[in-house]
Design an enzyme around this catalytic site. Structure first.
Site, PDB file in Angstrom:
ATOM      1  N   SER A 172       0.778  -1.161   0.187  1.00 57.01           N
ATOM      2  CA  SER A 172       0.078  -0.031  -0.154  1.00 57.01           C
ATOM      3  C   SER A 172       1.117   1.314   0.187  1.00 57.01           C
ATOM      4  CB  SER A 172      -0.860  -0.094   1.391  1.00 57.01           C
ATOM      5  OG  SER A 172      -1.434   1.328   1.357  1.00 57.01           O
ATOM      6  N   TYR A 223      -0.916  -0.957  10.312  1.00 57.07           N
ATOM      7  CA  TYR A 223      -0.993  -1.533   8.867  1.00 57.07           C
ATOM      8  C   TYR A 223       0.257  -0.964   8.125  1.00 57.07           C
ATOM      9  CZ  TYR A 223      -3.338  -1.434   4.163  1.00 57.07           C
ATOM     10  OH  TYR A 223      -3.776  -1.513   2.749  1.00 57.07           O
ATOM     11  N   LYS A 240       2.657  -3.367   5.862  1.00 55.25           N
ATOM     12  CA  LYS A 240       3.015  -3.283   4.406  1.00 55.25           C
ATOM     13  C   LYS A 240       4.290  -2.966   3.945  1.00 55.25           C
ATOM     14  CE  LYS A 240      -1.137  -4.115   2.862  1.00 55.25           C
ATOM     15  NZ  LYS A 240      -1.797  -5.362   2.187  1.00 55.25           N
TER      16      LYS A 240
HETATM   17  N1  LIG Z   1      -8.701  -0.719  -1.475  1.00 59.89           N
HETATM   18  C1  LIG Z   1      -7.727   0.108  -1.290  1.00 59.89           C
HETATM   19  O1  LIG Z   1      -7.706   1.137  -1.540  1.00 59.89           O
HETATM   20  C2  LIG Z   1      -6.382  -0.444  -0.852  1.00 59.89           C
HETATM   21  C3  LIG Z   1      -5.374   0.320  -0.876  1.00 59.89           C
HETATM   22  C4  LIG Z   1      -3.855  -0.287  -0.504  1.00 59.89           C
HETATM   23  C5  LIG Z   1      -3.842  -1.773  -0.301  1.00 59.89           C
HETATM   24  N2  LIG Z   1      -4.910  -2.473  -0.380  1.00 59.89           N
HETATM   25  C6  LIG Z   1      -4.800  -3.721  -0.129  1.00 59.89           C
HETATM   26  O2  LIG Z   1      -5.484  -4.500  -1.019  1.00 59.89           O
HETATM   27  C7  LIG Z   1      -5.791  -5.802  -0.627  1.00 59.89           C
HETATM   28  C8  LIG Z   1      -7.267  -6.068  -0.857  1.00 59.89           C
HETATM   29  O3  LIG Z   1      -8.052  -5.141   0.039  1.00 59.89           O
HETATM   30  P1  LIG Z   1      -9.636  -4.610  -0.704  1.00 59.89           P
HETATM   31  O4  LIG Z   1      -9.783  -3.285  -0.685  1.00 59.89           O
HETATM   32  O5  LIG Z   1      -9.892  -5.551  -2.136  1.00 59.89           O
HETATM   33  O6  LIG Z   1     -10.702  -5.297   0.591  1.00 59.89           O
HETATM   34  P2  LIG Z   1     -11.763  -5.920   0.645  1.00 59.89           P
HETATM   35  O7  LIG Z   1     -12.301  -6.025   1.888  1.00 59.89           O
HETATM   36  O8  LIG Z   1     -12.866  -5.768  -0.484  1.00 59.89           O
HETATM   37  O9  LIG Z   1     -11.486  -7.566   0.119  1.00 59.89           O
HETATM   38  C9  LIG Z   1     -10.421  -8.348   0.927  1.00 59.89           C
HETATM   39  C10 LIG Z   1     -10.752  -9.670   1.090  1.00 59.89           C
HETATM   40  O10 LIG Z   1      -9.817 -10.399   1.993  1.00 59.89           O
HETATM   41  C11 LIG Z   1     -10.565 -11.131   2.984  1.00 59.89           C
HETATM   42  N3  LIG Z   1      -9.793 -11.534   3.988  1.00 59.89           N
HETATM   43  C12 LIG Z   1      -9.592 -10.395   5.030  1.00 59.89           C
HETATM   44  N4  LIG Z   1      -8.927 -11.094   5.974  1.00 59.89           N
HETATM   45  C13 LIG Z   1      -8.585 -12.533   5.599  1.00 59.89           C
HETATM   46  C14 LIG Z   1      -7.986 -13.369   6.134  1.00 59.89           C
HETATM   47  N5  LIG Z   1      -7.300 -13.237   7.416  1.00 59.89           N
HETATM   48  N6  LIG Z   1      -7.819 -14.799   5.525  1.00 59.89           N
HETATM   49  C15 LIG Z   1      -8.272 -14.559   4.621  1.00 59.89           C
HETATM   50  N7  LIG Z   1      -9.143 -13.652   3.720  1.00 59.89           N
HETATM   51  C16 LIG Z   1      -9.180 -12.584   4.573  1.00 59.89           C
HETATM   52  C17 LIG Z   1     -11.897 -10.342   3.261  1.00 59.89           C
HETATM   53  O11 LIG Z   1     -12.716 -11.229   3.590  1.00 59.89           O
HETATM   54  C18 LIG Z   1     -12.129  -9.982   1.826  1.00 59.89           C
HETATM   55  O12 LIG Z   1     -13.016 -10.544   0.971  1.00 59.89           O
HETATM   56  C19 LIG Z   1      -5.577  -5.752   1.013  1.00 59.89           C
HETATM   57  O13 LIG Z   1      -4.396  -6.549   1.417  1.00 59.89           O
HETATM   58  C20 LIG Z   1      -5.527  -4.118   1.379  1.00 59.89           C
HETATM   59  O14 LIG Z   1      -4.658  -4.038   2.392  1.00 59.89           O
HETATM   60  C21 LIG Z   1      -6.360  -1.717  -0.545  1.00 59.89           C
END
Ligand SMILES: NC(=O)c1ccc[n+]([C@@H]2O[C@H](COP(=O)([O-])OP(=O)(O)OC[C@H]3O[C@@H](n4cnc5c(N)ncnc54)[C@H](O)[C@@H]3O)[C@@H](O)[C@H]2O)c1
Length: 275
Positions: free
Chosen positions: A152, A165, A169
């Site tokens: 991230s 977090y 990351k």
């Molecule tokens: N959305 C953003 O702006 C953003 C920015 C930077 C990084 N990220 C990273 O991207 C990744 C995906 O995030 P997203 O935005 O799609 O979120 P989201 O909540 O839409 O999807 C994440 C999925 O991961 C699953 N999950 C969470 N903890 C888990 C675990 N312990 N074991 C198995 N599954 C698990 C959740 O149930 C969910 O379905 C994450 O690592 C997040 O930190 C997202």
């Protein structure tokens, strides 16, 4: 022939959001996908969606932090699909607080899901990868495998309210760079994609009520204040947050043969956003 025909991909947290889009994208390019989610219903639904579209997928649900999960996950790829070519460590969530309010549990939870779980999954994948790579080398073949760790911009630049977090990351980038050096001899490209603002349930606007997500029975507050989203929109050179599909495309770049000579890198997929 599509770009990933015959490849076996493991994608954690692929029941929703970015992970779901990654699983669908890799499958659309021909990969057989091992889907995973903490919540079985969305995990199963994504696997079913891939199969309904003519692809191959299996869901291995459960928390990536669960003891025994890494072996179960890697084992499913080997037993069901006879290989392991792509690992995407995507599963995760945010659990924010300013440092004076952050509990030990909160800090540890972020390390567990964003750093310790990817380490354990990759450790579980090490032996099968070593054996397959040794055989391929003996046959005089170079077969590239891919690891994409999801970081991230908070890990690169920090973000107020995200001490745990952002620390996790940032550490994931260290793990990426070390594995690039350890696994080069096995022809594994190990890279990182750091997302900016991608529109998923984690970044949904908080309207009247604070949004929460259920993480293993615990209600965790998520979402971003609309004023903050507007301000970020102005700071993003491309003018808006990304879609999960755009995010998945950036991960796909590191899974495709075109990235065979790229390793140990971090690419920011954030519409040009620099904090
Ligand atoms: N959305 C953003 O702006 C953003 C920015 C930077 C990084 N990220 C990273 O991207 C990744 C995906 O995030 P997203 O935005 O799609 O979120 P989201 O909540 O839409 O999807 C994440 C999925 O991961 C699953 N999950 C969470 N903890 C888990 C675990 N312990 N074991 C198995 N599954 C698990 C959740 O149930 C969910 O379905 C994450 O690592 C997040 O930190 C997202």
């Amino acid at each position: 022939m599509t770009k990933l025909t015959g490849k076996v991909a493991l994608v954690t947290g692929s029941g929703r959001g970015i992970g779901r889009a990654i699983a669908l994208k890799l499958a659309s390019e021909g990969a057989k996908v091992v889907v995973n989610d903490l919540d079985a219903a969305p995990g199963d639904a994504v696997a079913a969606e891939i199969v309904a579209a003519g692809g191959q997928a299996v869901a291995v649900n459960g928390s990536v932090s669960e003891a025994g999960f890494p072996d179960r996950f890697v084992g499913a790829a080997m037993e069901r699909f006879g290989g392991l070519d792509i690992v995407v460590n995507n599963a995760g969530y945010t659990w924010d607080a300013t440092i004076q309010k952050m509990t030990d549990e909160q800090f540890q939870a972020m390390l567990d899901v964003h750093l310790v779980a990817p380490f354990r999954i990759l450790r579980a994948a090490a032996e099968p990868i070593r054996i397959m790579a040794k055989k391929e080398a003996e046959e005089g073949r170079e077969v590239f495998r891919k690891v994409v760790n999801i970081s991230s911009i908070a890990g690169l630049y920090g973000n107020a309210g995200q001490a745990s977090y952002s620390a996790a990351k940032a550490s994931l980038i260290g793990l990426t760079r070390t594995l690039c050096k350890e696994w080069g001899r096995y022809k594994v490209n190990v890279n990182c994609v750091a997302f900016g603002l991608i529109n998923t349930r984690l970044t949904q606007p908080i309207e009247k009520q604070q949004k929460t997500i259920d993480v293993a029975g615990r209600d965790i507050k998520v979402g971003v204040q609309p004023q903050m989203l507007e301000a970020m929109g102005r700071m993003i050179p491309l003018g808006r947050g990304g879609t999960p599909e755009e995010a998945a495309d950036s991960v796909y770049l590191f899974c495709s043969p075109e990235s065979n000579y790229i390793s140990g890198q971090v690419v920011v997929c954030g519409g040009g956003l620099i904090l």
